[in-house]
Motif scaffolding. Sequence first.
Motif, PDB file in Angstrom:
ATOM      1  N   ASN A  15       6.231 -12.629 -10.915  1.00 51.77           N
ATOM      2  CA  ASN A  15       6.472 -13.280  -9.629  1.00 51.77           C
ATOM      3  C   ASN A  15       6.235 -12.364  -8.435  1.00 51.77           C
ATOM      4  OD1 ASN A  15       7.449 -15.758 -10.823  1.00 51.77           O
ATOM      5  ND2 ASN A  15       9.249 -14.577 -11.399  1.00 51.77           N
ATOM      6  N   GLY A  16       6.165 -11.079  -8.666  1.00 56.09           N
ATOM      7  CA  GLY A  16       6.047 -10.147  -7.548  1.00 56.09           C
ATOM      8  C   GLY A  16       7.335 -10.106  -6.761  1.00 56.09           C
ATOM      9  N   GLY A  17       7.332  -9.341  -5.694  1.00 56.83           N
ATOM     10  CA  GLY A  17       8.499  -9.325  -4.828  1.00 56.83           C
ATOM     11  C   GLY A  17       9.621  -8.418  -5.285  1.00 56.83           C
ATOM     12  N   TYR A  18       9.412  -7.619  -6.336  1.00 57.73           N
ATOM     13  CA  TYR A  18      10.440  -6.673  -6.758  1.00 57.73           C
ATOM     14  C   TYR A  18       9.782  -5.438  -7.350  1.00 57.73           C
ATOM     15  CZ  TYR A  18      14.379  -4.428  -8.982  1.00 57.73           C
ATOM     16  OH  TYR A  18      15.322  -3.507  -9.337  1.00 57.73           O
ATOM     17  N   LEU A  19      10.213  -4.284  -6.861  1.00 59.44           N
ATOM     18  CA  LEU A  19       9.750  -3.006  -7.389  1.00 59.44           C
ATOM     19  C   LEU A  19      10.879  -2.001  -7.217  1.00 59.44           C
ATOM     20  CD1 LEU A  19       7.469  -1.084  -8.436  1.00 59.44           C
ATOM     21  CD2 LEU A  19       6.937  -0.664  -6.026  1.00 59.44           C
ATOM     22  N   ALA A  20      11.242  -1.338  -8.307  1.00 61.34           N
ATOM     23  CA  ALA A  20      12.256  -0.285  -8.246  1.00 61.34           C
ATOM     24  C   ALA A  20      11.679   0.962  -8.889  1.00 61.34           C
ATOM     25  CB  ALA A  20      13.521  -0.718  -8.981  1.00 61.34           C
ATOM     26  N   ILE A  21      11.836   2.069  -8.195  1.00 62.88           N
ATOM     27  CA  ILE A  21      11.366   3.369  -8.665  1.00 62.88           C
ATOM     28  C   ILE A  21      12.582   4.285  -8.740  1.00 62.88           C
ATOM     29  CG2 ILE A  21       9.869   5.353  -8.163  1.00 62.88           C
ATOM     30  CD1 ILE A  21       8.421   2.631  -8.667  1.00 62.88           C
ATOM     31  N   ASN A  31       6.891  11.260 -14.265  1.00 60.39           N
ATOM     32  CA  ASN A  31       6.840   9.867 -14.689  1.00 60.39           C
ATOM     33  C   ASN A  31       8.122   9.164 -14.269  1.00 60.39           C
ATOM     34  OD1 ASN A  31       4.299   9.824 -16.083  1.00 60.39           O
ATOM     35  ND2 ASN A  31       5.264  11.152 -17.607  1.00 60.39           N
ATOM     36  N   PRO A  32       8.128   8.605 -13.054  1.00 61.34           N
ATOM     37  CA  PRO A  32       9.335   7.903 -12.611  1.00 61.34           C
ATOM     38  C   PRO A  32       9.543   6.641 -13.438  1.00 61.34           C
ATOM     39  CG  PRO A  32       7.534   7.474 -11.113  1.00 61.34           C
ATOM     40  CD  PRO A  32       7.040   8.498 -12.098  1.00 61.34           C
ATOM     41  N   LEU A  33      10.768   6.186 -13.488  1.00 59.93           N
ATOM     42  CA  LEU A  33      11.071   4.913 -14.125  1.00 59.93           C
ATOM     43  C   LEU A  33      10.660   3.824 -13.140  1.00 59.93           C
ATOM     44  CD1 LEU A  33      14.616   5.829 -15.451  1.00 59.93           C
ATOM     45  CD2 LEU A  33      12.449   5.898 -16.707  1.00 59.93           C
ATOM     46  N   VAL A  34       9.856   2.886 -13.611  1.00 63.94           N
ATOM     47  CA  VAL A  34       9.340   1.819 -12.756  1.00 63.94           C
ATOM     48  C   VAL A  34       9.785   0.482 -13.324  1.00 63.94           C
ATOM     49  CG1 VAL A  34       7.266   0.713 -11.831  1.00 63.94           C
ATOM     50  CG2 VAL A  34       7.307   3.196 -12.149  1.00 63.94           C
ATOM     51  N   ASP A  35      10.410  -0.315 -12.489  1.00 64.33           N
ATOM     52  CA  ASP A  35      10.819  -1.666 -12.858  1.00 64.33           C
ATOM     53  C   ASP A  35      10.197  -2.601 -11.838  1.00 64.33           C
ATOM     54  OD1 ASP A  35      12.073  -3.874 -13.976  1.00 64.33           O
ATOM     55  OD2 ASP A  35      14.009  -3.463 -13.036  1.00 64.33           O
ATOM     56  N   ALA A  43       0.832  -1.208   0.000  1.00 68.22           N
ATOM     57  CA  ALA A  43       0.000   0.000   0.000  1.00 68.22           C
ATOM     58  C   ALA A  43       0.864   1.255   0.000  1.00 68.22           C
ATOM     59  CB  ALA A  43      -0.937  -0.008   1.201  1.00 68.22           C
ATOM     60  N   LEU A  44       1.908   1.271   0.802  1.00 69.58           N
ATOM     61  CA  LEU A  44       2.805   2.428   0.833  1.00 69.58           C
ATOM     62  C   LEU A  44       3.496   2.632  -0.517  1.00 69.58           C
ATOM     63  CD1 LEU A  44       4.435   1.899   4.343  1.00 69.58           C
ATOM     64  CD2 LEU A  44       3.065   3.872   3.648  1.00 69.58           C
ATOM     65  N   ALA A  45       3.980   1.551  -1.104  1.00 72.40           N
ATOM     66  CA  ALA A  45       4.701   1.660  -2.381  1.00 72.40           C
ATOM     67  C   ALA A  45       3.784   2.101  -3.518  1.00 72.40           C
ATOM     68  CB  ALA A  45       5.359   0.318  -2.718  1.00 72.40           C
ATOM     69  N   ILE A  46       2.620   1.493  -3.617  1.00 73.16           N
ATOM     70  CA  ILE A  46       1.690   1.836  -4.697  1.00 73.16           C
ATOM     71  C   ILE A  46       1.188   3.268  -4.544  1.00 73.16           C
ATOM     72  CG2 ILE A  46      -0.587   1.304  -5.659  1.00 73.16           C
ATOM     73  CD1 ILE A  46       0.102  -1.684  -4.996  1.00 73.16           C
ATOM     74  N   THR A  47       0.897   3.663  -3.325  1.00 73.05           N
ATOM     75  CA  THR A  47       0.455   5.040  -3.080  1.00 73.05           C
ATOM     76  C   THR A  47       1.548   6.030  -3.473  1.00 73.05           C
ATOM     77  OG1 THR A  47      -1.033   4.348  -1.314  1.00 73.05           O
ATOM     78  CG2 THR A  47      -0.355   6.654  -1.310  1.00 73.05           C
ATOM     79  N   THR A  48       2.791   5.689  -3.180  1.00 71.79           N
ATOM     80  CA  THR A  48       3.904   6.569  -3.545  1.00 71.79           C
ATOM     81  C   THR A  48       4.054   6.678  -5.053  1.00 71.79           C
ATOM     82  OG1 THR A  48       5.043   6.052  -1.483  1.00 71.79           O
ATOM     83  CG2 THR A  48       6.385   6.970  -3.275  1.00 71.79           C
ATOM     84  N   VAL A  49       4.005   5.567  -5.751  1.00 70.26           N
ATOM     85  CA  VAL A  49       4.122   5.588  -7.214  1.00 70.26           C
ATOM     86  C   VAL A  49       2.972   6.386  -7.823  1.00 70.26           C
ATOM     87  CG1 VAL A  49       4.119   4.186  -9.314  1.00 70.26           C
ATOM     88  CG2 VAL A  49       5.416   3.441  -7.323  1.00 70.26           C
ATOM     89  N   ASN A  50       1.765   6.148  -7.344  1.00 68.67           N
ATOM     90  CA  ASN A  50       0.614   6.898  -7.853  1.00 68.67           C
ATOM     91  C   ASN A  50       0.745   8.386  -7.544  1.00 68.67           C
ATOM     92  OD1 ASN A  50      -0.547   4.602  -8.908  1.00 68.67           O
ATOM     93  ND2 ASN A  50      -1.898   4.268  -7.164  1.00 68.67           N
ATOM     94  N   GLY A  51       1.224   8.722  -6.367  1.00 66.16           N
ATOM     95  CA  GLY A  51       1.420  10.113  -5.988  1.00 66.16           C
ATOM     96  C   GLY A  51       2.459  10.803  -6.859  1.00 66.16           C
ATOM     97  N   LEU A  52       3.540  10.098  -7.151  1.00 65.49           N
ATOM     98  CA  LEU A  52       4.555  10.679  -8.030  1.00 65.49           C
ATOM     99  C   LEU A  52       3.961  11.023  -9.387  1.00 65.49           C
ATOM    100  CD1 LEU A  52       7.581   8.371  -7.141  1.00 65.49           C
ATOM    101  CD2 LEU A  52       7.369  10.813  -6.621  1.00 65.49           C
ATOM    102  N   SER A  53       3.144  10.129  -9.885  1.00 66.48           N
ATOM    103  CA  SER A  53       2.529  10.343 -11.195  1.00 66.48           C
ATOM    104  C   SER A  53       1.403  11.375 -11.154  1.00 66.48           C
ATOM    105  CB  SER A  53       2.009   9.005 -11.723  1.00 66.48           C
ATOM    106  OG  SER A  53       1.313   9.175 -12.917  1.00 66.48           O
ATOM    107  N   SER A  98       8.104  10.646   2.686  1.00 63.84           N
ATOM    108  CA  SER A  98       6.946  10.097   3.390  1.00 63.84           C
ATOM    109  C   SER A  98       6.931   8.572   3.274  1.00 63.84           C
ATOM    110  CB  SER A  98       5.669  10.704   2.813  1.00 63.84           C
ATOM    111  OG  SER A  98       4.544  10.208   3.486  1.00 63.84           O
ATOM    112  N   PHE A  99       7.252   8.060   2.085  1.00 60.79           N
ATOM    113  CA  PHE A  99       7.349   6.611   1.895  1.00 60.79           C
ATOM    114  C   PHE A  99       8.421   6.035   2.820  1.00 60.79           C
ATOM    115  CE2 PHE A  99       9.551   3.065  -0.212  1.00 60.79           C
ATOM    116  CZ  PHE A  99       8.525   2.136  -0.224  1.00 60.79           C
ATOM    117  N   LYS A 100       9.568   6.701   2.881  1.00 65.12           N
ATOM    118  CA  LYS A 100      10.647   6.218   3.752  1.00 65.12           C
ATOM    119  C   LYS A 100      10.198   6.207   5.210  1.00 65.12           C
ATOM    120  CE  LYS A 100      15.469   6.813   4.967  1.00 65.12           C
ATOM    121  NZ  LYS A 100      16.708   7.557   4.757  1.00 65.12           N
ATOM    122  N   ASN A 101       9.499   7.242   5.645  1.00 63.25           N
ATOM    123  CA  ASN A 101       9.003   7.277   7.023  1.00 63.25           C
ATOM    124  C   ASN A 101       8.040   6.129   7.292  1.00 63.25           C
ATOM    125  OD1 ASN A 101      10.466   9.580   7.609  1.00 63.25           O
ATOM    126  ND2 ASN A 101       8.745  10.971   7.260  1.00 63.25           N
ATOM    127  N   GLY A 102       7.121   5.883   6.359  1.00 59.30           N
ATOM    128  CA  GLY A 102       6.152   4.799   6.526  1.00 59.30           C
ATOM    129  C   GLY A 102       6.812   3.438   6.572  1.00 59.30           C
TER     130      GLY A 102
END
Length: 106
Positions: free
Chosen positions: A63-69, A54-58, A38-48, A87-91
């Motif tokens: 398989n899940g378990g990997y996300l790089a922004i 438009n951050p680079l998203v990998d 939830a924190l990661a997806i909210t951050t990516v959506n907020g950036l956009s 804010s993401f880092k704090n969460g």
Amino acid sequence: MIKVKFDYKDQVMTGFKLSGHADAGDYGHDIVCAAVSALAITTVNGLSQVANINPLVDQDSKNGGYLAITLQDNDLTNVIAQALLKSFKNGISDVASQYNDYVQIK
């Protein structure tokens, strides 16, 4: 275990990487995974949608378990983007402090 790494360039946060699985509960009932996701997806959506970048998203969508922004160089000084990343880092830090068996910040 979910491992989190924050990336910096000249002390400016440029993005983050998440890897691994919490395995704190059965699939679909893992509250640690849900919190981190939830924190990661909210951050990516907020950036956009809020910072209008438009951050680079990998990600490993299979398989899940990997996300790089990664922010692009021309977005590093975007005040809103920096606030969202901090804010993401704090969460994530709060989740890691409560569930340190499942989340590790490198």
